[in-house]
Structures are given as C-alpha cells and as structure tokens.
Enzyme design. Structure first.
Site, PDB file in Angstrom:
ATOM      1  N   SER A  34       1.015  -1.327   0.000  1.00  0.00           N
ATOM      2  CA  SER A  34      -0.047  -0.273   0.298  1.00  0.00           C
ATOM      3  C   SER A  34       0.736   1.731  -0.452  1.00  0.00           C
ATOM      4  O   SER A  34       1.726   1.621   0.729  1.00  0.00           O
ATOM      5  CB  SER A  34      -1.093  -0.139   1.392  1.00  0.00           C
ATOM      6  OG  SER A  34      -2.143  -1.070   1.436  1.00  0.00           O
ATOM      7  N   HIS A  65      -3.836   0.712  -4.651  1.00  0.00           N
ATOM      8  CA  HIS A  65      -3.010  -0.574  -5.305  1.00  0.00           C
ATOM      9  C   HIS A  65      -3.573   0.326  -7.159  1.00  0.00           C
ATOM     10  O   HIS A  65      -4.615  -0.233  -7.280  1.00  0.00           O
ATOM     11  CB  HIS A  65      -3.556  -1.669  -5.144  1.00  0.00           C
ATOM     12  CG  HIS A  65      -2.593  -2.807  -4.036  1.00  0.00           C
ATOM     13  ND1 HIS A  65      -2.284  -2.985  -3.542  1.00  0.00           N
ATOM     14  CD2 HIS A  65      -3.529  -1.787  -2.421  1.00  0.00           C
ATOM     15  CE1 HIS A  65      -1.390  -2.927  -2.207  1.00  0.00           C
ATOM     16  NE2 HIS A  65      -2.397  -2.238  -1.211  1.00  0.00           N
ATOM     17  N   HIS A  87      -5.502  -9.498  -0.754  1.00  0.00           N
ATOM     18  CA  HIS A  87      -5.923  -9.801   0.500  1.00  0.00           C
ATOM     19  C   HIS A  87      -6.836 -10.615   0.496  1.00  0.00           C
ATOM     20  O   HIS A  87      -8.376 -10.151   0.209  1.00  0.00           O
ATOM     21  CB  HIS A  87      -6.217  -9.242   1.500  1.00  0.00           C
ATOM     22  CG  HIS A  87      -4.912  -7.684   0.723  1.00  0.00           C
ATOM     23  ND1 HIS A  87      -5.336  -6.636  -0.569  1.00  0.00           N
ATOM     24  CD2 HIS A  87      -3.513  -7.328   1.335  1.00  0.00           C
ATOM     25  CE1 HIS A  87      -4.058  -5.486  -0.567  1.00  0.00           C
ATOM     26  NE2 HIS A  87      -3.165  -6.172   0.763  1.00  0.00           N
ATOM     27  N   TYR A  89      -8.888  -9.808   3.229  1.00  0.00           N
ATOM     28  CA  TYR A  89     -10.389  -9.157   2.988  1.00  0.00           C
ATOM     29  C   TYR A  89     -11.074  -8.767   2.176  1.00  0.00           C
ATOM     30  O   TYR A  89     -12.095  -8.016   2.000  1.00  0.00           O
ATOM     31  CB  TYR A  89      -9.587  -7.755   4.059  1.00  0.00           C
ATOM     32  CG  TYR A  89      -8.847  -6.522   3.666  1.00  0.00           C
ATOM     33  CD1 TYR A  89      -9.981  -6.176   2.545  1.00  0.00           C
ATOM     34  CD2 TYR A  89      -7.484  -6.569   3.580  1.00  0.00           C
ATOM     35  CE1 TYR A  89      -8.530  -5.136   1.687  1.00  0.00           C
ATOM     36  CE2 TYR A  89      -6.705  -5.559   3.509  1.00  0.00           C
ATOM     37  CZ  TYR A  89      -7.382  -5.065   2.177  1.00  0.00           C
ATOM     38  OH  TYR A  89      -6.347  -3.897   1.250  1.00  0.00           O
ATOM     39  N   GLU A  90     -10.575  -9.264   0.777  1.00  0.00           N
ATOM     40  CA  GLU A  90     -11.534  -8.927   0.149  1.00  0.00           C
ATOM     41  C   GLU A  90     -11.779  -9.624  -0.743  1.00  0.00           C
ATOM     42  O   GLU A  90     -13.328 -10.184  -1.348  1.00  0.00           O
ATOM     43  CB  GLU A  90     -10.087  -8.872  -1.722  1.00  0.00           C
ATOM     44  CG  GLU A  90      -8.975  -7.116  -1.699  1.00  0.00           C
ATOM     45  CD  GLU A  90      -8.589  -7.206  -1.941  1.00  0.00           C
ATOM     46  OE1 GLU A  90      -8.449  -6.573  -3.422  1.00  0.00           O
ATOM     47  OE2 GLU A  90      -6.958  -7.463  -2.287  1.00  0.00           O
ATOM     48  N   ALA A 117       2.769  -2.385   4.433  1.00  0.00           N
ATOM     49  CA  ALA A 117       2.554  -1.310   5.939  1.00  0.00           C
ATOM     50  C   ALA A 117       1.839  -1.867   6.342  1.00  0.00           C
ATOM     51  O   ALA A 117       1.065  -2.726   6.786  1.00  0.00           O
ATOM     52  CB  ALA A 117       1.221  -0.026   4.557  1.00  0.00           C
ATOM     53  N   MET A 220      -2.226  -7.188   6.905  1.00  0.00           N
ATOM     54  CA  MET A 220      -3.417  -7.633   6.868  1.00  0.00           C
ATOM     55  C   MET A 220      -2.531  -8.436   5.122  1.00  0.00           C
ATOM     56  O   MET A 220      -3.464  -9.103   3.913  1.00  0.00           O
ATOM     57  CB  MET A 220      -3.643  -6.997   6.046  1.00  0.00           C
ATOM     58  CG  MET A 220      -4.835  -6.056   7.074  1.00  0.00           C
ATOM     59  SD  MET A 220      -5.998  -5.328   7.308  1.00  0.00           S
ATOM     60  CE  MET A 220      -6.473  -4.399   8.636  1.00  0.00           C
ATOM     61  N   SER A 221      -1.424  -8.640   4.780  1.00  0.00           N
ATOM     62  CA  SER A 221      -0.866  -9.267   3.820  1.00  0.00           C
ATOM     63  C   SER A 221       0.773 -10.306   4.319  1.00  0.00           C
ATOM     64  O   SER A 221       1.401 -10.390   5.124  1.00  0.00           O
ATOM     65  CB  SER A 221      -0.446  -8.032   2.566  1.00  0.00           C
ATOM     66  OG  SER A 221       0.650  -7.541   3.346  1.00  0.00           O
ATOM     67  N   ASN A 244       1.292   3.283  10.843  1.00  0.00           N
ATOM     68  CA  ASN A 244       0.992   3.726  12.014  1.00  0.00           C
ATOM     69  C   ASN A 244       1.143   3.316  13.380  1.00  0.00           C
ATOM     70  O   ASN A 244       2.144   1.949  13.203  1.00  0.00           O
ATOM     71  CB  ASN A 244      -0.586   3.670  12.293  1.00  0.00           C
ATOM     72  CG  ASN A 244      -1.265   2.402  11.455  1.00  0.00           C
ATOM     73  OD1 ASN A 244      -1.069   1.784  10.556  1.00  0.00           O
ATOM     74  ND2 ASN A 244      -1.849   1.920  12.288  1.00  0.00           N
ATOM     75  N   HIS A 258      -6.564   4.166   7.009  1.00  0.00           N
ATOM     76  CA  HIS A 258      -5.850   4.184   5.517  1.00  0.00           C
ATOM     77  C   HIS A 258      -5.434   5.459   4.776  1.00  0.00           C
ATOM     78  O   HIS A 258      -3.891   4.990   3.749  1.00  0.00           O
ATOM     79  CB  HIS A 258      -6.469   3.018   4.824  1.00  0.00           C
ATOM     80  CG  HIS A 258      -6.517   2.460   3.444  1.00  0.00           C
ATOM     81  ND1 HIS A 258      -5.354   1.186   3.083  1.00  0.00           N
ATOM     82  CD2 HIS A 258      -6.458   2.709   2.306  1.00  0.00           C
ATOM     83  CE1 HIS A 258      -4.984   0.667   2.375  1.00  0.00           C
ATOM     84  NE2 HIS A 258      -5.861   2.059   1.320  1.00  0.00           N
TER      85      HIS A 258
HETATM   86  N1  HPA Z   1      -2.896  -3.024  11.559  1.00  0.00           N
HETATM   87  C1  HPA Z   1      -3.137  -3.707   9.943  1.00  0.00           C
HETATM   88  N2  HPA Z   1      -2.957  -3.493   8.958  1.00  0.00           N
HETATM   89  C2  HPA Z   1      -2.834  -1.823   8.791  1.00  0.00           C
HETATM   90  C3  HPA Z   1      -2.010  -1.736  10.151  1.00  0.00           C
HETATM   91  C4  HPA Z   1      -3.138  -2.023  11.467  1.00  0.00           C
HETATM   92  O1  HPA Z   1      -2.865  -1.267  12.243  1.00  0.00           O
HETATM   93  N3  HPA Z   1      -1.531  -0.546   9.171  1.00  0.00           N
HETATM   94  C5  HPA Z   1      -1.858  -0.686   8.424  1.00  0.00           C
HETATM   95  N4  HPA Z   1      -1.614  -1.908   7.689  1.00  0.00           N
END
Ligand code: HPA
Length: 291
Positions: A34, A65, A87, A89-90, A117, A220-221, A244, A258
């Site tokens: 990302s 993406h 992913h 989650y998709e 990320a 998540m990847s 973050n 995001h």
């Molecule tokens: N949690 C899960 N996935 C993420 C995060 C997070 O804080 N930051 C970027 N991808």
C-alpha cells in the site's frame, strides 16, 4: 480454480502466456505494498499487463493499489513487479491471493522482495520506520487458513515445508548493509510481522495480545505469499513500512486509518525505492534462463 486451488497446469499456462508477450526473463519479483507502488515506476522499458487481462489472475480492489504486473529492468536486472496485491479481506480464497508466486516461480524467478505497510506494536518503533521482517506469525493459519492446505503438488514443493528459514538471512543482511550505506540505519528495524485477516483494524485488546505474543508489527498481507514462495524454493525478503502505531492505550484518541497508511508511504517512498533497487542491483542470482 477448483476447490483446492489452481493446478500446476493453470499456473504454467499463465506463466507461458506472460512469457510469450514479453522478452523479459525475470529473476526477481517485487510485490509493492500500500502506497509503495512507485517502486514499479522505476522499472525501465516497462511492459505492463493489467490483472484483468491476465488469464486466471484475480483483480485488485483496493484504493492505493494499481492492479498490474510490470516487467522490465531495474538497475539493469530483469524483474517483474506486482503493482497491487490480493488480500484475504477482499474475500479471495488464500490460494488465489498467492497464485502470482507460483506463476513467478514458473517464469524462472529466484527471489521475491515483498513490501507492505503495517501497524507498529513494538513501542520503540516510530511512524516511518522500516522493519526488515525476520519472521512471521500466521494468525489465520492457526484457524486453518494456509495457502498450502489441500492436495500438494510436489513439482512446487514438499508437503510439510520448514518455515524457520522463510526469510532469507543473506537478503536481510544485504538490506541492512545497503540501508546503512544509504544512511537509513536510523530508521531501519528488524522484527516479527503478524498477519491478520482484516479489513477491520485491531482492537486495543487484540494489539495487547499480539504484542505479548511477540509480534513487532501487524498487517494484512505478505505472510501467505511468503509461505507459497518459500515452499517453491524462491528466496524471500520482506519489509514493513510502519505507517501507524497500534493503539495500546484506552485513553488514546488515535484511530488507525487507511489514509494515514498511504500518507506514510508517500513520505518514505523515495528512500524505500532506493533501498530496494540498490538491493536488486547487488543480487547474485543463478540465471535459470541462460541454461
Ligand atoms: N493494522 C493492520 N494492518 C495495517 C495497519 C494496522 O495498524 N497499518 C497498516 N496496515
């Protein structure tokens, strides 16, 4: 795709379809996370394939993406970049998420570099740090979501692959050396990445749990791709951009989102491109295409 995933022949026919449309014979594949798609823009003389045009390929649905494969040369090395990945989650089955790894293998790729990320769980981390991944925790795997579940085709790899060496130590060392040379030492870390299914970010209690379990970052990847790439014998290197900090404090007003993830990507994008492209220029890979 059948219940148990794609067959060897499905993967081979997609690999051959791609190879018949480009003269590039990639030895290295790069997966852009990302906000890090700019890596693919560094590729010289690019030949691009939209995911929607590639037989058997899933589509990328995430903002940030692009959804294309880019073939070309990076610092003189032939490579292929995934600009956008898939992913859980998709809503894709995990075998679909990892299909590109098998296609890369059948195209002759020897090493895969993955970026993502992630949220920083380790309290020493700062936003903008780059974590070289030394190990992972496959949380969905505990519930049976493993991309290697189902019949095993020995042509890809063994039934019960070892994962204690999933992250190539020499490649990680190379990243460290290149990072130090480029003056990035101050924000380079090394740690354990934990994958969750998403798309909801973690609760505070979940962050505490993951931190106690030994994870330094959460995302998540990457993990599923690494399992499949390592299974088939490709060397793996992965890094997380800490976009973050995970919230561990009930008094905090911070909220993971995001946009913040994409913004941090933009801040470090140039430096990460330099790190990865310099690594690629120094990779010493056996050229299977020359044989
Ligand atoms: N949690 C899960 N996935 C993420 C995060 C997070 O804080 N930051 C970027 N991808």
């Amino acid at each position: 795709m059948s219940e148990s995933g794609y067959s060897y022949d499905d993967c081979k026919s997609t690999a051959d379809w791609l190879l018949s449309r480009t003269d590039i014979r990639p030895l290295v594949a790069i997966v852009c996370g990302s906000g890090l798609g700019g890596l693919a823009d560094m590729v010289k003389d690019p030949k691009t394939f939209k995911y929607s045009d590639i037989p058997n390929f899933p589509q990328s649905t995430v903002h940030g993406h692009a959804g294309q494969l880019v073939f070309g040369t990076l610092k003189g090395k032939q490579c292929v970049c995934m600009q956008g990945r898939f992913h859980l989650y998709e809503g894709y089955p995990v075998q679909k998420i990892t299909l590109p790894m098998r296609i890369f293998k059948l195209m002759g790729v020897q090493a895969v570099i993955l970026t993502n990320a992630a949220g920083g769980l380790n309290r020493d981390y700062k936003v903008g740090d780059v974590m070289l991944i030394k190990d992972h925790i496959n949380m969905p795997g505990f519930a049976g979501t493993n991309p290697l579940a189902g019949p095993n085709d020995q042509r890809f790899g063994t039934r019960f692959p070892c994962m204690s060496n999933a992250y190539d130590r020499q490649l990680k060392q190379l990243a460290r050396e290149v990072g130090d040379e480029l003056g990035f030492g101050e924000f380079l870390r090394e740690g354990v990445y934990c994958v969750l299914g998403g798309p909801s970010f973690e609760t505070i209690a979940e962050c505490h749990m993951l931190h106690r379990l030994g994870a330094d970052a959460v995302g998540m990847s990457t993990v599923h791709e690494v399992i499949v790439a390592h299974h088939s014998g490709m060397r793996c290197f992965a890094l997380s951009l800490i976009s973050n900090l995970s919230v561990l404090d009930y008094d905090s007003q911070e909220k993971a989102n995001h946009e913040e993830v994409l913004e941090t990507g933009r801040l470090r994008a140039g430096q990460l491109q330099k790190l990865v492209s310099t690594m690629v220029s120094r990779l010493d890979l056996k050229d299977v295409h020359a044989a």
